[in-house]
Scaffold this active site. Structure first.
Site, PDB file in Angstrom:
ATOM      1  N   THR A   4      -9.871   2.953 -14.544  1.00 25.81           N
ATOM      2  CA  THR A   4      -8.733   3.030 -15.473  1.00 25.81           C
ATOM      3  C   THR A   4      -8.911   1.992 -16.585  1.00 25.81           C
ATOM      4  O   THR A   4      -9.712   1.054 -16.443  1.00 25.81           O
ATOM      5  CB  THR A   4      -7.400   2.719 -14.759  1.00 25.81           C
ATOM      6  OG1 THR A   4      -7.458   1.374 -14.276  1.00 25.81           O
ATOM      7  CG2 THR A   4      -7.132   3.667 -13.605  1.00 25.81           C
ATOM      8  N   TYR A  62      -2.298 -12.049  -8.938  1.00 19.97           N
ATOM      9  CA  TYR A  62      -2.227 -10.598  -8.720  1.00 19.97           C
ATOM     10  C   TYR A  62      -2.222 -10.295  -7.221  1.00 19.97           C
ATOM     11  O   TYR A  62      -1.406  -9.509  -6.730  1.00 19.97           O
ATOM     12  CB  TYR A  62      -3.434  -9.958  -9.409  1.00 19.97           C
ATOM     13  CG  TYR A  62      -3.583  -8.467  -9.231  1.00 19.97           C
ATOM     14  CD1 TYR A  62      -2.868  -7.576 -10.016  1.00 19.97           C
ATOM     15  CD2 TYR A  62      -4.464  -7.948  -8.281  1.00 19.97           C
ATOM     16  CE1 TYR A  62      -3.020  -6.201  -9.869  1.00 19.97           C
ATOM     17  CE2 TYR A  62      -4.625  -6.576  -8.122  1.00 19.97           C
ATOM     18  CZ  TYR A  62      -3.911  -5.709  -8.916  1.00 19.97           C
ATOM     19  OH  TYR A  62      -4.059  -4.348  -8.750  1.00 19.97           O
ATOM     20  N   SER A  77      -2.448  -3.009  -3.826  1.00 22.09           N
ATOM     21  CA  SER A  77      -3.901  -3.123  -4.040  1.00 22.09           C
ATOM     22  C   SER A  77      -4.554  -3.792  -2.839  1.00 22.09           C
ATOM     23  O   SER A  77      -3.938  -4.655  -2.184  1.00 22.09           O
ATOM     24  CB  SER A  77      -4.146  -3.968  -5.291  1.00 22.09           C
ATOM     25  OG  SER A  77      -5.464  -4.470  -5.278  1.00 22.09           O
ATOM     26  N   SER A  89      -0.614   5.246 -18.933  1.00 26.29           N
ATOM     27  CA  SER A  89      -2.081   5.287 -18.786  1.00 26.29           C
ATOM     28  C   SER A  89      -2.486   5.252 -17.316  1.00 26.29           C
ATOM     29  O   SER A  89      -1.635   5.113 -16.427  1.00 26.29           O
ATOM     30  CB  SER A  89      -2.732   4.129 -19.552  1.00 26.29           C
ATOM     31  OG  SER A  89      -2.834   2.969 -18.767  1.00 26.29           O
ATOM     32  N   LYS A 129       0.684  -8.471  -5.039  1.00 26.23           N
ATOM     33  CA  LYS A 129       0.425  -7.232  -4.300  1.00 26.23           C
ATOM     34  C   LYS A 129       0.760  -7.409  -2.819  1.00 26.23           C
ATOM     35  O   LYS A 129       1.254  -6.474  -2.182  1.00 26.23           O
ATOM     36  CB  LYS A 129      -1.039  -6.795  -4.489  1.00 26.23           C
ATOM     37  CG  LYS A 129      -1.364  -6.345  -5.912  1.00 26.23           C
ATOM     38  CD  LYS A 129      -0.337  -5.387  -6.454  1.00 26.23           C
ATOM     39  CE  LYS A 129      -0.838  -4.293  -7.344  1.00 26.23           C
ATOM     40  NZ  LYS A 129       0.260  -3.466  -7.891  1.00 26.23           N
TER      41      LYS A 129
END
Ligand SMILES: NC(=O)c1ccc[n+]([C@@H]2O[C@H](COP(=O)([O-])OP(=O)(O)OC[C@H]3O[C@@H](n4cnc5c(N)ncnc54)[C@H](OP(=O)(O)O)[C@@H]3O)[C@@H](O)[C@H]2O)c1
Length: 350
Positions: A250, A215, A188, A63, A219
């Site tokens: 997304t 997160y 990111s 995806s 990253k």
């Protein structure tokens, strides 16, 4: 007088406008940044068939940005290996890419990066069945708000974004070296908010777990590891780059940050815009002269914006050592079996 649209003056003006845009942060990362820079620099798409005869592996290809990257690589003529954790959805992605690009040379491998045994298995399968490997796009990733440990005993964000890609690259290094491959890690802008914080990455508190912070740390670790790979393995001819896709619309963003998605939707990039730099890094010939860099919109970017977020050489080495122990592979030794001269020619990097 109009500025010339090419030549040194135009380049200098474009660079200055780009730097000013970067300082706005939101403008830079949003769709606006992409559109302005495309116009400023007059980008060409990669040449037709630029990756014909090449093999590319994309993780998280079922995806979002991974699917868009698989589509773009297939359009450029590559044989594409789509790695996904769900066989049905990954095969649907393969069919869709085939239908849209007309490239039938697409292959599915199934692995959950939250299981290191899966990563070892697919790496071995790829090493056995592919005679070359020109591009690896480490794209798979997720932002979860719930603390979860993997079967390997690691926090799931750290494993999916950091340890599993480390293991996959380490296991495929011989094949990558033989093809002078390119390894591209999708990081990111979230990483700008934090330094390395290795202890929290390796063993986060389950109480009061903050998924956004976990997160960001993962990253940041990706960017530091990218530099480490380049320093330690640039001599092999393999190149290592990290890229930031900007904010793209997304399923991942919709489900993990619904409030952000609602507000920012009008200025989010399309997935195709989000992977433009990935496709450029995968195909530009010759590849960028320096590796171990961070890219956004086909230009190198600073890795540090905020005070206190720079990473020391000692911490970078600690991160590498942690990945070696958490993944069970020491890439510095993994090439030794391939021949007497396959060890690093100089001493350890700083
Ligand atoms: N979209 C953005 O604005 C943005 C911005 C900066 C960075 N990124 C980065 O871009 C990458 C792709 O994100 P996206 O926005 O495209 O999200 P997405 O639509 O949720 O896609 C993520 C992909 O990663 C796969 N994945 C997640 N955990 C996995 C695991 N344990 N094993 C194997 N595959 C796994 C997902 O598989 P399933 O389909 O099975 O869930 C999916 O294919 C991520 O690394 C993300 O951090 C995105």
């Amino acid at each position: 007088m109009n500025a010339p649209s090419s030549g040194p003056l135009h380049s200098a003006l474009a660079e200055a406008a780009d730097a000013a845009l970067e300082d706005t942060v939101v403008g830079s990362i949003s769709r606006v940044g992409f559109l302005v820079r495309r116009r400023l620099y007059g980008w060409d798409g990669p040449a037709d068939g630029a990756l014909r005869g090449k093999v590319a592996l994309v993780t998280g290809a079922s995806s979002g940005l991974g699917l868009a990257a698989a589509r773009g690589l297939a359009e450029l003529g590559a044989r594409v290996v789509l790695l996904g954790r769900d066989p049905g959805r990954t095969d649907e992605a393969r069919s869709l890419v085939e239908e849209e690009t007309g490239n039938p040379d697409l292959h599915v491998v199934v692995a959950d990066l939250a299981r290191l045994a899966d990563v070892r298995r697919v790496a071995d399968d790829i090493a056995e069945t592919c005679s070359r490997l020109d591009v690896v796009v480490h794209n798979a990733g997720t932002l979860t708000h719930r603390y979860e440990r993997t079967v390997d005993g690691l926090e799931v964000t750290a494993q999916t974004h950091v340890v599993a890609p480390f293991l996959l690259t380490g296991r495929l290094l011989g094949l990558l070296e033989a093809s002078r491959g390119r390894v591209i890690t999708v990081t990111s802008g979230g990483m700008y908010t934090t330094g390395l914080a290795l202890d929290a990455l390796a063993a986060p508190e389950s109480d009061g777990f903050d998924g956004v912070k976990a997160y960001a740390r993962a990253k940041r670790a990706q960017v530091v590891l990218n530099e480490q790979w380049a320093k330690r393995f640039g001599w092999t001819g393999v190149t290592f780059q990290a890229m930031h896709p900007g904010w793209a619309d997304t399923a991942g963003v919709r489900s993990s940050l619904p409030g952000f998605h609602r507000v920012m939707r009008p200025i989010l990039r399309t997935p195709a815009q989000g992977v433009d730099t990935t496709l450029w890094l995968a195909s530009v010939d010759p590849p960028p002269a320096r590796d171990g860099q961070l890219w956004l919109d086909r230009h190198r970017r600073r890795t540090v914006h905020l005070p206190g977020t720079a990473v020391s050489a000692i911490d970078a080495t600690r991160l590498w050592d942690w990945c070696v122990s958490a993944s069970g592979i020491d890439p510095e030794r993994s090439l030794e079996g391939l021949g007497p001269d396959r060890t690093r020619p100089t001493t350890s990097p700083s």
